[in-house]
Design an enzyme around this catalytic site. Structure first.
Site, PDB file in Angstrom:
ATOM      1  CG  HIS A 435      84.341  25.705  23.283  1.00  0.00           C
ATOM      2  ND1 HIS A 435      85.576  25.771  23.879  1.00  0.00           N
ATOM      3  CD2 HIS A 435      83.894  24.453  23.530  1.00  0.00           C
ATOM      4  CE1 HIS A 435      85.863  24.610  24.446  1.00  0.00           C
ATOM      5  NE2 HIS A 435      84.861  23.801  24.256  1.00  0.00           N
ATOM      6  CE1 TYR A 588      88.003  15.299  22.337  1.00  0.00           C
ATOM      7  CE2 TYR A 588      86.624  15.909  24.197  1.00  0.00           C
ATOM      8  CZ  TYR A 588      87.640  16.206  23.314  1.00  0.00           C
ATOM      9  OH  TYR A 588      88.309  17.409  23.420  1.00  0.00           O
ATOM     10  CB  THR A 601      91.586  20.037  25.315  1.00  0.00           C
ATOM     11  OG1 THR A 601      91.253  20.195  23.925  1.00  0.00           O
ATOM     12  CG2 THR A 601      90.900  21.105  26.141  1.00  0.00           C
TER      13      THR A 601
END
Length: 771
Positions: A435, A588, A601
């Protein structure tokens, strides 16, 4: 070179730019000697310099050089002004608020300018064409951010808690806040994106916990039986296709993503999509790989590691059949991996500091191990050819999630690689992504392209092998038998890796370009691998992952409610979570910030006053269906507003995070920011885009495919909090949704199956409001 020129002259096409410059040269050369083009102050100044440097050239050549130089300067200056204006136009985001309703005059004019003067789509536009014109992420004011934060906390704080937070916020705004904002303003002025580098380093690379489940994510395939049951054939096609996609990115032939046909998104992450996360004792680093010069991948099969070259010695790419033969040779290999060798991937699942120390002591200091590790880390990606224990069913999405996320034992996946392909003997395929380098939509897009092209090309024979699709294969077929199961045993290597200090031998296939990677196994490495494997298994046993398709209705049904599909699902999650936990929590949802240069993001805070009012109405038997419907629309409208704010640089959490980083870096105590950072995310959610390249989705007959004809469950991730949930979902076509819910079994308050049932119940109840 062409791509560089395209960026230099953008938005003018390169041929048009050269035509203008050439036209100017012809105009100057054909004009008489006494024309104003040759007799003016500028021309006189040019002549003075001209005689010094080009005095030996004839007049027409000198005039042509200066005319070309002047024309180039004029074109570059004009295109520079165009890019400045384009950046200004791309900074306007009012279209997000009115594109589904009546468009304002401002939006109409803005759209016409973008669509007809600047933005060009199609395959001829380089991948990075619009990077130099993307605006920088704006820096909100303290007042804006803190007001939005307090509004988002209203449904979560009682009167006493709110008083405490307000006191800390007041102190923050009077004391340290302005100072921290000034430091952040300096960072904003000197950087392309004031948050992206800190986000990478602090959130990801400085993290010391295992990236297994905690960071890496997984992706599945098409929710249908696999198109072939040949492991080697399926893997070979996807390898060849992914290499094609990588070359398209490296050569800038992949079209940039353009939202609504007008607004380009940042494509910077695509340049980093193939990389390796290298562990460090305090901070990791990324090893970025060049798509065009990297020549190999690594295959893990039955606990053994193989280097597979993707190019012949002549430099040509290997064909589908050559790769298939290579992989079948690896599958047929009868050598047995050393027990510790077979568990080496568990090291990448360990906590990062322990893995870094083991890497230094057992790999870097050993020439043989260092060379093999270097081969793995410099491979474009890793392919895992799993054994029979990975033959999960095509309809068992939960089992697929476990297989692709952790491999059931943590010893089959090299978690440091940005991309791993996982292929089962029955032809099922999925992926695992690291990630830190980028976000799931980028990886999902590359994966989507491979799946779409596999569907379009229908590359398999009735017996499951790859059919002849390249001219070279017709010649190669005489050298490598397509009946791969009939490879004579004497052609298969049988040597096993040496254990201990003796020099190991490598296995080289005379017919297949694959090389077995050797490892020297010593006591220290055995102990480290054993510890890492135990830690990985503990994490895996604690994961409660459930995935399922909801097909009572889909996006088509939501249209009746006049709500955004994402807002509708988020309200279902709020209702389901409240039923599951009897409370509201800070929620979230990931929003893309790629309208901005180097954007990643931002957080959409899905729990709002409006969402809580809707949930309370759904739980209140006295509320009417009409009242609940109105509250649902209001909650979805509020969610859309928050989504637009997050996507346009006006979110809450990245700004507060950056301020917190500055406070730590300047040793500035901030009770308010400390409290903000300590409040965790008990419900972490993310929607994965179903289709990012719709033009790629056509069947072999040329008919367009949709999420209904080619349903894709996408993938999921682990829970962010020990006592929380991770929920990934995808809107698949008009008639279904897919959900992936994760939590930890060690928490008695969470249960993924129960939450998934609550989500489905909530969706059905909400759908009934508009039946």
């Amino acid at each position: 070179l062409y791509n560089k020129m395209h960026q230099a002259f953008m938005p003018l096409p390169v041929p048009l730019a050269f035509a203008i410059i050439s036209g100017g040269v012809v105009w100057v050369l054909s004009s008489p000697s006494d024309s104003i083009l040759k007799n003016n102050r500028v021309g006189s100044a040019f002549s003075a310099v001209d005689r010094k440097f080009f005095g030996g050239l004839p007049n027409w050549a000198r005039e042509g050089i200066w005319a070309a130089s002047a024309g180039t300067g004029v074109v570059l200056g004009t295109t520079f002004l165009h890019r400045v204006l384009l950046k200004v136009l791309l900074s306007y985001h009012g279209w997000l608020n009115d594109r589904r309703g009546k468009k304002s005059l401002k939006t109409i004019v803005w759209g016409l300018l973008l669509k007809h003067l600047y933005i060009r789509g199609g395959t001829g536009v380089p991948t990075q064409a619009y990077q130099t014109s993307l605006p920088h992420l704006p820096l909100p004011s303290l007042k804006e951010t803190t007001e939005r934060y307090m509004t988002s906390m209203e449904p979560l704080l009682d009167a006493e808690e709110r008083k405490v937070v307000e006191d800390k916020l007041g102190l923050f705004l009077r004391k340290e806040g302005p100072k921290l904002q000034r430091f952040l303003t300096y960072k904003h002025l000197i950087s392309a994106n004031y948050i992206s580098d800190w986000w990478l380093d602090i959130v990801y690379l400085r993290g010391r916990e295992s990236i297994l489940i905690n960071s890496n994510f997984y992706g599945t395939s098409i929710h249908k039986p696999p198109p072939t049951t040949s492991q080697a054939a399926r893997a070979a096609f996807m390898i060849h296709t992914m290499l094609t996609v990588c070359r398209e990115v490296g050569e800038e032939k992949l079209p940039p993503l353009i939202v609504a046909g007008m607004v380009p998104m940042c494509m910077e992450q695509y340049d980093r999509a193939m990389c390796t996360r290298i562990p460090g004792k305090e901070i990791d680093r990324l090893l970025l790989l060049d798509y065009l010069s990297t020549r190999h991948i690594v295959v893990i099969c039955k606990g053994k590691f193989f280097k597979v070259r993707l190019y012949a010695e002549s430099g040509r790419r290997l064909t589908y059949l050559e790769i298939e033969a290579t992989l079948q040779g690896i599958i047929n290999d009868r050598s047995v991996a050393h027990p510790t060798e077979a568990k080496l991937p568990a090291l990448t699942c360990w906590n990062r500091t322990s893995w870094a120390e083991t890497r230094e002591n057992c790999f870097i200091r050993s020439k043989i191990n260092r060379t093999s590790l270097d081969t793995i880390e410099k491979a474009l990606w890793v392919v895992c050819l799993d054994g029979d224990d990975s033959n999960v069913g095509w309809d068992d999405i939960t089992a697929q999630g476990g297989l692709y996320m952790h491999g059931f034992n943590g010893c089959k996946r090299w978690m440091d690689k940005s991309l791993q392909m996982i292929v089962s003997p029955n032809g099922m395929i999925g992926m695992n992504g690291e990630h830190s380098w980028g976000d799931a939509p980028t990886c999902a897009h590359l994966w989507e392209l491979c799946l779409a092209r596999e569907n379009r090309m229908a590359p398999y024979n009735p017996n499951g092998t790859i059919r002849l699709m390249e001219p070279l294969d017709k010649k190669r077929i005489q050298e490598v038998s397509t009946d791969l199961s009939a490879v004579p045993p004497e052609q298969l290597p049988t040597e096993t890796p040496m254990v201990g200090p003796a020099k190991p031998q490598t296995s080289k296939y005379p017919s297949y370009p694959a090389e077995r990677l050797p490892f020297v196994i010593n006591t220290d490495l055995e102990i480290a691998v054993s510890s890492a494997a135990i830690a990985a298994q503990t994490q895996i046993d604690d994961l409660d992952l459930q995935s399922r398709c909801f097909n009572a209705f889909g996006k088509g049904g939501i249209k009746k409610a006049k709500c955004s599909p994402d807002g509708f699902i988020q309200m279902a999650l709020q209702l389901a979570y409240y039923r599951n936990q009897s409370k509201f929590v800070q929620t979230y949802e990931s929003a893309s910030a790629r309208f901005y240069l180097n954007g990643r993001t931002e957080t959409i805070r899905s729990c709002t006053n409006e969402s809580c009012a809707f949930v309370n109405a759904m739980l209140n038997e006295a509320s009417t269906q009409e009242e609940r419907g109105k509250l649902l629309r209001a909650a979805c409208d509020k969610h859309s507003v928050n989504t637009n704010l997050a996507m346009t640089g006006k979110g809450v959490d990245r700004h507060l995070f950056a301020l917190y980083v500055v406070s730590v870096g300047t040793n500035t105590d901030s009770p308010f920011l400390t409290q903000v950072m300590k409040r965790g995310w008990k419900l972490s959610t993310s929607q994965v885009p179903q289709t990012q390249s719709p033009s790629e989705w056509v069947n072999p007959q040329g008919k367009k495919e949709t999420g209904d004809t080619m349903p894709r469950p996408s993938g999921g991730f682990g829970p962010v909090a020990d006592d929380g949930y991770g929920v990934s979902y995808v809107i698949s076509g008009e008639n279904s949704f897919y959900f992936h819910v994760s939590s930890k079994r060690s928490c008695p308050a969470t249960n993924s199956t129960a939450l998934l049932e609550d989500i489905f119940r909530a969706l059905k109840e909400m759908g009934a409001l508009y039946a």
